[in-house]
Design an enzyme around this catalytic site. Structure first.
Site, PDB file in Angstrom:
ATOM      1  N   TYR A  75       0.706  -1.220  -0.055  1.00 19.49           N
ATOM      2  CA  TYR A  75      -0.016   0.130   0.192  1.00 19.49           C
ATOM      3  C   TYR A  75       0.977   1.139   0.070  1.00 19.49           C
ATOM      4  CZ  TYR A  75      -4.023   2.963   1.039  1.00 19.49           C
ATOM      5  OH  TYR A  75      -4.969   3.977   0.858  1.00 19.49           O
TER       6      TYR A  75
ATOM      7  N   PHE B 297      -6.502  20.066 -24.406  1.00 15.96           N
ATOM      8  CA  PHE B 297      -7.513  19.027 -24.872  1.00 15.96           C
ATOM      9  C   PHE B 297      -8.936  18.996 -24.139  1.00 15.96           C
ATOM     10  CE2 PHE B 297      -8.411  14.503 -24.042  1.00 15.96           C
ATOM     11  CZ  PHE B 297      -8.335  14.030 -25.334  1.00 15.96           C
ATOM     12  N   ASP B 298      -9.519  18.057 -24.647  1.00 18.73           N
ATOM     13  CA  ASP B 298     -10.937  18.368 -24.127  1.00 18.73           C
ATOM     14  C   ASP B 298     -11.185  18.065 -22.706  1.00 18.73           C
ATOM     15  OD1 ASP B 298     -10.560  15.481 -24.617  1.00 18.73           O
ATOM     16  OD2 ASP B 298     -12.640  15.090 -25.178  1.00 18.73           O
TER      17      ASP B 298
ATOM     18  N   ASP C  19       1.171  19.788 -20.475  1.00 21.97           N
ATOM     19  CA  ASP C  19       0.360  18.509 -20.573  1.00 21.97           C
ATOM     20  C   ASP C  19       1.321  17.726 -21.518  1.00 21.97           C
ATOM     21  OD1 ASP C  19      -1.342  16.456 -21.545  1.00 21.97           O
ATOM     22  OD2 ASP C  19      -2.914  17.943 -22.019  1.00 21.97           O
TER      23      ASP C  19
ATOM     24  N   ALA D  80       1.477  14.310 -22.523  1.00 23.57           N
ATOM     25  CA  ALA D  80       0.686  12.994 -22.915  1.00 23.57           C
ATOM     26  C   ALA D  80       1.706  12.467 -23.987  1.00 23.57           C
ATOM     27  CB  ALA D  80      -0.455  12.996 -23.413  1.00 23.57           C
TER      28      ALA D  80
ATOM     29  N   LYS E  13      -0.456   7.216 -23.265  1.00 21.83           N
ATOM     30  CA  LYS E  13       0.380   7.306 -24.565  1.00 21.83           C
ATOM     31  C   LYS E  13       1.642   7.182 -24.564  1.00 21.83           C
ATOM     32  CE  LYS E  13      -3.443  10.154 -24.526  1.00 21.83           C
ATOM     33  NZ  LYS E  13      -4.517  10.302 -23.463  1.00 21.83           N
TER      34      LYS E  13
ATOM     35  N   HIS F  84     -19.044  14.600 -26.947  1.00 16.09           N
ATOM     36  CA  HIS F  84     -18.975  13.720 -27.906  1.00 16.09           C
ATOM     37  C   HIS F  84     -18.902  12.411 -27.367  1.00 16.09           C
ATOM     38  CE1 HIS F  84     -14.856  14.256 -26.218  1.00 16.09           C
ATOM     39  NE2 HIS F  84     -14.620  13.295 -27.006  1.00 16.09           N
TER      40      HIS F  84
END
Ligand code: F0G
Length: 457
Positions: A72, A124-125, A214, A216, A257, A449
């Site tokens: 843990y 990004f969304d 960001d 990714a 990614k 979407h």
């Protein structure tokens, strides 16, 4: 004769995929309300919905899975992951999360309040969603060139320094940080140059603002810097990554990614203040600070994936496959965001379906047509994904309307790329017969979407 290019790996395990008939697909897509997110995966032949969490892990990563430490607190798997992240990024503080948007949720809970402005390059969304759900505003400062799909510029993901400076000057007491997405997914998987990262840092410093990446697809971004930017040809990908992150105070990461895992993410930062705050939200939303939503085995695989995917050969194999698909589309004259991006091809739908009005969502229409043609699932990155303006509730038709064909890492061969190209050509050849699109029957307030229900007109 010079030997042709080939993959830097061979295949040890395979997974069967199925073809279907056109009449089966007509039925399935109707049942899915013309929304490809609602299809069952087994109704898809070649799945280009996303490159996120859909890659194939290596033998080394699977071996790492067997060695996962599921303690843990203080698991060796966490420490291995943390060490690898620190080695590649230079950030000392690492907080695991279950995926990228969870990293956004945790960090933005600390940093964003109602009425704030967050300038960046085509957020990004989920990033936009986490900003707007906090009643703050995402300000897009991407360079104008990114909007012209036919313009060949090497770093089409860049931030426009002038737009950034105007935003900072105007709102600077309401700006908690500047965000740069590398690579710029929404603008077409387009890279951001080192020069631009440096310039963003300089402008942010002038206004005493931190910079968040960001990240990714940061490794793919580093590949493009090596290939396209003067002065980086002889640097290794890891050296380039290290320099990129010197221009940021921290990063959010979707490890699905460029870390080559099926699930995972993290926040990494040099700011103890950010870390101390994020720790608290991390525990509430994700889990204890040494696992945050990830199993030990997955953290092991993530550490190894990051190591593998910051090597040139791995990135070259991947990006050359995307380029191969682009070359096939060039043969058929199909317009896409040029040059080819890092993780996907983005077809310029309004340039293909010239008779479908924007109110009838050309890119979504093309997505449905490609599925009907050959069972290939792409995704709309366009007017549906753009959501409505939070204030006026009008559809946002100002950006690009693209069909994204995202290529999973290490999954398909170039034979699959040939099938995709020819299927798209067949739709392209009958484009003048497609005159109507789709209309919205039901939609969610944000990120519509994923769940939108559509009717075919
Ligand atoms: N940032 C970028 C640039 C992304 O592309 C994504 C996800 C995220 C953040 C969120 O990460 O999915 O792990 O929560 N993009 C996927 C895509 C979903 O298909 O482009 P996540």
């Amino acid at each position: 004769m010079e030997l042709p290019f080939a993959e830097s790996w061979k295949i040890k395990m395979i997974e069967p995929i199925r073809k279907s008939t056109r009449s089966e697909r007509e039925k399935w897509i109707k049942e899915a309300n013309y929304n490809v997110f609602q299809l069952k995966a087994e109704q898809v032949y070649i799945d280009l919905l996303t490159d996120s969490g859909t890659g194939a892990m290596s033998d080394r990563q699977w071996a790492g899975i067997m060695l996962g430490d599921e303690s843990y607190a203080g698991a060796t798997s966490f420490l291995k992951m943390k060490d690898m992240i620190t080695k590649i990024t230079g950030f000392d503080y690492v907080l695991p999360t279950h995926q990228g948007r969870a990293a956004e949720n945790v960090l933005f809970s600390c940093l964003i309040k109602a009425g704030d402005f967050i300038p960046g390059n085509s957020h990004f969304d989920t990033t936009k969603g986490h900003i707007e759900s906090r009643k703050a505003f995402a300000i897009d400062c991407t360079i104008d060139e990114a909007k012209d799909t036919q313009l060949e510029v090497p770093f089409k993901g860049n931030v426009d320094p002038k737009k950034l400076e105007i935003c900072l000057a105007e709102h600077h007491d309401k700006i908690p940080f500047v965000i740069v997405t590398i690579t710029n997914n929404t603008a077409g998987g387009q890279p951001v140059s080192m020069e631009n990262l440096r310039e963003v840092r300089k402008i942010a410093n002038k206004y005493k603002k931190p910079v968040l990446f960001d990240s990714a697809r940061f490794a793919e971004n580093a590949y493009f810097i090596k290939i396209r930017e003067k002065g980086y040809q002889n640097k290794s990908i890891k050296e380039i990554c290290k320099e990129m992150f010197t221009y940021a105070d921290g990063m959010t990461m979707s490890a699905k990614k460029d870390a080559l895992v099926n699930m995972g993410g993290f926040i990494a930062t040099r700011s103890q203040e950010w870390y101390d705050c994020a720790k608290v939200f991390g525990i509430v939303y994700e889990g204890y600070i040494t696992y945050g939503g990830m199993s030990g085995r997955d953290m092991n695989a993530l550490a190894i994936g990051l190591d593998e995917n910051t090597e040139f050969d791995m990135l070259e194999t991947r990006i050359k496959q995307v380029e191969y698909l682009a070359q096939r589309l060039d043969e058929f004259g199909i317009p896409y965001q040029r040059p080819a991006g890092g993780h996907a091809i983005f077809v310029d739908a309004p340039k293909v379906l010239t008779y479908v009005p924007k109110e009838e969502f050309p890119a979504q229409t093309l997505t449905v047509e490609l599925y009907l043609e050959a069972g290939i699932r792409g995704v709309e990155i366009g007017y549906l994904l753009a959501d409505r303006d939070p204030v006026t509730r009008e559809n946002r038709f100002g950006g690009l309307d693209l069909l994204r064909l995202a290529i999973p890492r290490r999954v398909y061969t170039n034979n699959h790329m040939d099938v995709i190209a020819v299927a798209l050509k067949n739709v392209f050849d009958r484009r003048e017969t497609i005159t109507r699109g789709v209309k919205i029957a039901w939609e969610a307030e944000i990120m519509r979407h994923f769940t939108v229900k559509l009717q075919r007109l």
